[in-house]
Design an enzyme around this catalytic site. Structure first.
Site, PDB file in Angstrom:
ATOM      1  CG  HIS A 226      -2.367   2.032  -3.941  1.00 51.60           C
ATOM      2  ND1 HIS A 226      -1.797   3.190  -3.453  1.00 51.60           N
ATOM      3  CD2 HIS A 226      -1.592   1.019  -3.483  1.00 51.60           C
ATOM      4  CE1 HIS A 226      -0.735   2.900  -2.735  1.00 51.60           C
ATOM      5  NE2 HIS A 226      -0.585   1.592  -2.727  1.00 51.60           N
TER       6      HIS A 226
ATOM      7  NE  ARG B 109      -1.613   0.709   0.518  1.00 45.92           N
ATOM      8  CZ  ARG B 109      -1.528  -0.151   1.523  1.00 45.92           C
ATOM      9  NH1 ARG B 109      -2.475  -0.167   2.452  1.00 45.92           N
ATOM     10  NH2 ARG B 109      -0.502  -0.976   1.618  1.00 45.92           N
TER      11      ARG B 109
ATOM     12  CD  GLU C 139       3.231  -2.991  -1.082  1.00 48.10           C
ATOM     13  OE1 GLU C 139       3.551  -4.030  -1.717  1.00 48.10           O
ATOM     14  OE2 GLU C 139       3.490  -1.840  -1.480  1.00 48.10           O
TER      15      GLU C 139
ATOM     16  CG  HIS D 198      -0.976  -2.985  -2.674  1.00 48.86           C
ATOM     17  ND1 HIS D 198      -1.413  -1.949  -1.879  1.00 48.86           N
ATOM     18  CD2 HIS D 198      -1.983  -3.900  -2.683  1.00 48.86           C
ATOM     19  CE1 HIS D 198      -2.631  -2.222  -1.432  1.00 48.86           C
ATOM     20  NE2 HIS D 198      -2.991  -3.401  -1.911  1.00 48.86           N
TER      21      HIS D 198
END
Length: 226
Positions: free
Chosen positions: A9, A60, A87, A177
């Site tokens: 991201h 995100r 993440e 991520h």
């Protein structure tokens, strides 16, 4: 040959403030949105056509995926969102400034938490739930993860959802991520536990793998706007 493209991201609000996020759901900054669009333009220039986009349930990554799809002109693609691509969960470190934790715990300890494969961060007393996970067993909720833990919950998604499509010759785009992409890169490139420490994944720089019929790596290219 088939293409697998990995994109981290764009800059998030937590990247900007230098804080740990993990499963905390923070937005992109304006700079992060611009980075995502620029990453999409780089991909557009390659002409790669995808059949599916995979991302996490964190905004995100989702917003980055949407902006990349805008730029490559492939908004019609199905997009699959999975907690398995979230993440790494930073446990009790979430929300803390990274520089402050070096002062509090020592630089060496923080480096082990952040970069080693097996080290767990300080754990939450209880997992934090959210609406995004309401349909799942509470066992998926974590109090904190090592990179090895994140890899173990990521790899079933690779096996079930991404690899079969690649083996059918379908190009796949994964927008996720830093830590989970490091875990996937470790798997793809057969990187040792000790050597993963040196692997970095920059925000919004597409990584293009060209894979053979057995998903062995034929070529790797990183697209950098600079």
């Amino acid at each position: 040959m088939v293409k697998l493209v990995l994109v981290r991201h764009g800059e998030s609000a937590a990247n900007f403030s230098n804080t740990y996020t993990g499963w905390s759901d923070v937005p992109l900054t304006a700079r992060g949105a611009a980075q995502a669009s620029a990453a999409g333009q780089l991909l557009a220039d390659t002409g790669i056509a995808f059949t599916c986009v995979h991302t996490s349930v964190l905004q995100r990554a989702i917003t980055t995926a949407y902006l990349v799809q805008d730029a490559i002109g492939q908004n019609w693609l199905p997009i699959q969102k999975s907690w398995r691509l979230n993440e790494r969960h930073y446990g009790a470190l979430r929300g803390l400034n990274k520089d402050a934790t070096r002062t509090l715990f020592g630089a060496n300890q923080v480096a082990r938490w952040r970069r080693s494969y097996q080290a767990e961060p300080p754990l939450l007393n209880v997992p934090v739930a959210g609406r995004a996970y309401a349909a799942f067993p509470t066992t998926i909720l974590s109090r904190g993860e090592s990179l090895a833990d994140a890899s173990r919950r990521l790899l079933p998604y690779w096996v079930d959802e991404i690899a079969p499509r690649l083996m059918r010759g379908e190009n796949q785009l994964v927008v996720a991520h830093g830590s989970t992409l490091r875990a996937l890169i470790k798997w793809l490139e057969n990187i040792g536990d000790a050597d993963i420490d040196g692997v970095e994944v920059a925000n919004a720089e597409p990584i293009i793998y060209t894979l053979g019929p057995d998903l062995s790596i034929i070529a790797k290219e990183v697209l950098d706007a600079d």
